[in-house]
Design a protein around this motif. Structure first.
Motif, short mmCIF file in Angstrom:
data_model
loop_
_atom_site.label_atom_id
_atom_site.label_comp_id
_atom_site.label_asym_id
_atom_site.label_seq_id
_atom_site.Cartn_x
_atom_site.Cartn_y
_atom_site.Cartn_z
N GLY A 254 -4.58 -0.94 8.77
CA GLY A 254 -3.39 0.15 9.20
C GLY A 254 -3.49 1.53 8.35
O GLY A 254 -2.53 2.30 7.77
N LEU A 255 -4.85 2.02 8.11
CA LEU A 255 -4.89 3.17 7.43
C LEU A 255 -5.51 4.34 8.24
O LEU A 255 -6.46 4.98 7.38
CB LEU A 255 -5.53 3.00 6.12
CG LEU A 255 -4.55 2.30 5.00
CD1 LEU A 255 -5.66 1.83 3.69
CD2 LEU A 255 -3.78 3.23 4.63
N VAL B 125 0.79 -1.13 -0.05
CA VAL B 125 -0.11 -0.03 -0.06
C VAL B 125 0.84 1.01 -0.04
O VAL B 125 0.52 2.07 -0.89
CB VAL B 125 -1.02 -0.17 1.11
CG1 VAL B 125 -1.77 1.39 1.23
CG2 VAL B 125 -1.98 -1.24 1.14
N VAL B 126 1.99 1.04 0.99
CA VAL B 126 2.89 2.42 0.80
C VAL B 126 3.38 2.64 -0.64
O VAL B 126 3.38 3.76 -0.86
CB VAL B 126 3.89 1.92 1.88
CG1 VAL B 126 4.90 3.16 1.86
CG2 VAL B 126 3.44 2.14 3.33
N GLY C 211 -17.91 -0.75 8.45
CA GLY C 211 -16.39 -1.35 8.36
C GLY C 211 -15.43 -0.43 8.15
O GLY C 211 -15.43 0.98 7.69
N THR C 212 -13.94 -0.52 8.64
CA THR C 212 -13.08 0.71 8.57
C THR C 212 -11.82 0.07 7.96
O THR C 212 -11.44 -0.94 8.31
CB THR C 212 -12.96 1.49 9.84
OG1 THR C 212 -12.12 2.51 9.70
CG2 THR C 212 -12.33 0.62 10.91
N PHE C 213 -11.06 1.03 7.34
CA PHE C 213 -9.65 0.67 7.00
C PHE C 213 -8.80 1.37 8.06
O PHE C 213 -7.44 1.04 7.83
CB PHE C 213 -9.18 1.23 5.55
CG PHE C 213 -9.90 0.54 4.44
CD1 PHE C 213 -9.21 -0.69 3.84
CD2 PHE C 213 -11.32 0.88 3.94
CE1 PHE C 213 -9.76 -1.39 2.93
CE2 PHE C 213 -11.85 0.25 3.03
CZ PHE C 213 -11.23 -0.92 2.64
N ALA D 174 -5.06 -2.03 -0.09
CA ALA D 174 -5.06 -2.65 1.17
C ALA D 174 -5.76 -3.94 1.12
O ALA D 174 -5.47 -4.96 1.70
CB ALA D 174 -5.73 -1.83 2.44
N LEU D 175 -6.99 -4.03 0.26
CA LEU D 175 -7.64 -5.12 0.24
C LEU D 175 -7.10 -6.30 -0.48
O LEU D 175 -7.43 -7.61 -0.32
CB LEU D 175 -9.12 -4.72 -0.56
CG LEU D 175 -10.14 -3.90 0.45
CD1 LEU D 175 -11.16 -3.53 -0.44
CD2 LEU D 175 -10.51 -4.60 1.56
N LYS D 176 -6.00 -5.88 -1.17
CA LYS D 176 -5.16 -6.94 -1.89
C LYS D 176 -4.26 -7.65 -0.90
O LYS D 176 -3.43 -8.67 -1.14
CB LYS D 176 -4.52 -6.22 -3.04
CG LYS D 176 -5.66 -5.82 -3.97
CD LYS D 176 -4.80 -5.26 -5.29
CE LYS D 176 -5.96 -4.37 -6.08
NZ LYS D 176 -4.97 -3.54 -7.12
#
Lengths: 366, 366
Positions: free
Chosen positions: B231-232, B49-50, B224-226, B270-272
Motif C-alpha cells: 500500500g505505498l 505506517v501512517v 519487489g515493490t512496496f 510496512a515490513l513490520k
C-alpha cells in the motif's frame, strides 16, 4: 557477468554522512548530533508545509497526479513561463541526468568547472560520455570558452553551477549571458541554480531569470530545487525550465511518478510560503558572518560564498583530521578531500549549532 | 537542437488517470471518484505506517540515510539474503532502468512478452536497445527460448513479469527455473515480482524465492515493490535482489537519495505489519470472485488473474467506450487499447466500489 563498459570506472557519489551513521558508530544520541554536511535547511521546513503533508499521510497508497498539474502551474506563475517549459525531477539531480541522456553520448561529452557538483561527471560517465574540465577550480568562463572552442565537436552539454557547489562562488548573470552568446545553438547549457535563492538574496547581480534566459538562449535550461532554501531536501523535488521543444525531449526521459505523492504536496505548499524562505536567507547570511570572522581571526582561507555553506581551506592543519575529530563528537561536516582539497565544507546551521562547531574547530587549531 | 537519436521514437508511459484530472475535467468531487486504474491498495496503507510517517513529517528537510541501512537489513532478514544483494529503487521501475543501463545498449537488446509492463520497452528504447517480443501476449517460455536462441548475441536482458501486468497471468516457479537453465550465464534475467505477494497467496506454485533463485542462477535478479500489497504506491520504493557482484554493478547506477526520507521510513515500518498485507490479499481474492462471476454471467472474456486486478476483454462492446462512459461518472479504469486490446483492466477495489463499478459496467452492456 559482463556489464556495459561505462560501469567499469563508475564511482558512486559520496553522500554526506547521515545522522544514523554517527548514532550507530559512535553511540551518540540522535538529538545531540549536529549535521552540517549536506546543506539542508537548519530551520527545517515551513510549518505550513509540515501541516499540509501531515494531513495527507493517509494517501500514501495513491500515486501522484503524474501530470504534476498544480505544481507546474505554480512554478509557471512564479517564473512567468509556460507549463510546457517545465519538467519535474526527483531533485534537480534528475534533470541533470535527463540532460546528459538527451545530449551526451560516446561521441559528445560534457564540460564542467574543475571542482563542481559531482553528479555532472557521474551521470556523464554512466552514459559513456567524455568529461572535459577546466583547470581552474571555480568557473573561469574564459577557460570554458577556450576548451569549448578547441573541442566543440566533442562537447554536447556545458554545466554551469551558479553558485558553485561545493565551493560557494557565483558567476554574475551578465557574464553568463555574454558566455552564452558565444556558444553554438546546438550545445545545451545547463545553468544549475540549486542555490540561486541564496545568491540573488546576497547580490542581485547573481540572479538568473529563467524567463529571459530561455527566451534569448533556447539552448539553455535552468535548474531549480526545493531541497535547499525551501527546506525539502529529504523529499526530492527539483525542476528544469527551458524552451518548450527542449523540455519536451528531456521530458521523454522522465519515468512516471518520479516524485512521491507527499513530495508533490510539499512542493506545492512550499511555494506558498515565501516568508519562510526569506527568514532562511536572512538568518543564513547573518550566521555566515560568524564563520567569516572566525576564519579571518584564525588565518584560515575562506572562499566567498553565495550559498548556505562555507568552505574553510587549511594550510597548516589537516582538514580530514579536523572533520574526523568533530565527527567523534557528533558534528558532521563535509571533508572535501575527495575533491583534492585540504578543506571542509560547513553548512550554515542554527546559531547555537554554529557556536558549537566554531568552538570545536578552534579546539582543533591549537 | 539535435538530441540523441534514441529520443526520436520514445513515447512516454501512459499513467493511469489521476483523481485530480477527473475532478478538473468532469467537476466531480474528489471523494466521489472511484479510482481503480493503477492497482493501488484500496485499503490504503497500514495504520502503523501512517502513524510512523506522520511522526516524522517535521524531518522533510533532512536527506535520508543514503545507505538505507535499516531497510536493507529488514529486507535481508525477510528474504534470507545479504544486504549487499539488495539495491533500493524509486519503485522497482528504477531497478528495471538500472538493469537496462547495465546490460543493454545499441548492440544488446531486451526480450519481453508480447504484452507486459511497458517500462521494459521504454527504458530499452531510451538506451537505444532493440526490443524483442514474443508473438504470444502472455509469457510463453517456449517462444521466449526460441527467440533467445535465434538472437542470443543481440539479447542482453530478458524480462519475465511474474505475474504479468497488465494481463494478470502468472508462470509457475518451476517453469522459470527450467527456463533459466537454458539461458547463458552472461544474459541477465529480470524476474519482476511486483505482484508476487498476490500470486503466491493464491497459489504456492507461483512463489519465487529470491534466495534460492540467485544462489542457483547468479544471472537472475528478483524485483519487489512496496507499491502494491504494502500500500505505498505513492511513496516510490522498490528493490532488486541479486548476486552481490551483480547488484554492485547495478548499484553504481543509483543516484544518491533516490527515495525520500518519508518513503524510507514508510517502507521500514510496512515490513513490520504483515497482518495488513494478509488482510489485503484475503479481501482481494474474495472480491475478485465478484468480477469473475459477473464476467461469466455476461459472457465477457476474463483472463485468469494472480494479481490485484482483473482484465475484461470484450467482443461485442467497445472497451474504450465503456471506460470513457464510466470516467464521466467518476470511475477510473484502465483502457488497454494502447496495448492493442479491446479490454479494460480493473483494480480490485473496496467491496462498495466493486459493486458500483460492476453495476455501471452492466449498464453499458445493454
Amino acid at each position: 557477468m559482463k556489464f556495459n563498459e561505462n560501469l567499469a570506472n563508475l564511482v558512486s557519489y559520496e553522500a554526506g554522512k547521515p545522522i544514523e551513521l554517527v548514532v550507530r558508530e559512535y553511540g551518540i544520541d540522535a538529538k545531540d548530533v549536529i549535521k552540517l554536511a549536506s546543506n539542508e535547511n537548519p530551520y527545517g521546513t515551513s510549518p505550513a508545509v509540515v501541516k499540509a503533508v501531515g494531513e495527507i499521510v493517509n494517501k500514501m497508497h495513491l500515486y501522484p497526479d503524474d501530470s504534476y498539474f498544480e505544481l507546474k502551474a505554480a512554478l509557471a506563475s512564479k517564473f512567468g513561463v509556460s507549463e510546457k517549459s517545465i519538467v519535474i525531477g526527483s531533485g534537480s539531480d534528475q534533470i541533470i541526468e535527463f540532460a546528459v541522456h538527451a545530449k551526451a553520448n560516446a561521441n559528445k561529452g560534457i564540460l564542467t568547472a574543475g571542482i563542481t557538483f559531482a553528479m555532472y561527471e557521474i551521470y556523464a560517465k554512466a552514459a559513456g560520455a567524455k568529461v572535459f574540465k577546466t583547470e581552474s577550480k571555480e568557473h573561469d568562463l574564459g577557460e570554458f570558452l577556450q576548451i569549448y572552442k578547441a573541442n566543440k565537436d566533442e562537447i554536447g552539454v556545458i554545466f554551469l553551477c551558479v553558485p558553485n557547489n561545493p565551493l560557494g562562488g557565483c558567476l554574475d548573470a551578465e557574464e553568463i549571458y555574454k558566455f552564452l552568446e558565444q556558444i553554438d545553438a546546438d550545445t545545451l547549457v545547463v545553468i544549475d541554480g540549486a542555490y540561486q535563492e541564496f545568491a540573488k538574496f546576497k547580490d542581485a547581480k547573481k540572479e538568473i531569470k529563467p524567463k529571459g534566459l530561455i527566451a534569448k538562449f533556447p539552448n539553455a535550461i535552468y535548474l531549480g530545487t526545493f531541497s535547499k532554501a525551501y527546506g525539502l531536501g529529504g523529499m526530492r523535488v527539483g525542476y528544469g525550465i527551458g524552451e518548450e521543444s527542449v523540455m519536451n525531449e528531456l521530458g521523454k526521459l522522465r519515468a512516471p511518478f518520479n516524485i512521491t505523492t507527499l513530495s508533490l504536496k510539499a512542493a506545492i505548499e512550499a511555494l506558498k510560503d515565501e516568508e519562510f524562505v526569506k527568514m532562511t536567507l536572512e538568518t543564513n547570511f547573518k550566521e555566515m558572518k560568524k564563520y567569516e570572522k572566525f576564519a579571518d581571526l584564525h588565518d584560515i582561507k575562506r572562499l566567498p560564498s553565495f550559498t548556505n555553506f562555507i568552505v574553510f581551506e587549511f594550510e597548516r592543519q589537516n582538514a580530514s583530521e579536523i572533520a574526523q575529530n568533530l565527527l567523534k563528537k557528533g558534528i558532521i561536516l563535509r571533508d572535501l578531500k575527495g575533491y583534492g582539497l585540504n578543506a571542509i565544507r560547513i553548512t550554515i546551521g542554527l546559531p547555537s549549532q554554529n557556536d558549537v562547531v566554531l568552538k570545536q574547530i578552534e579546539e582543533n587549531l591549537k
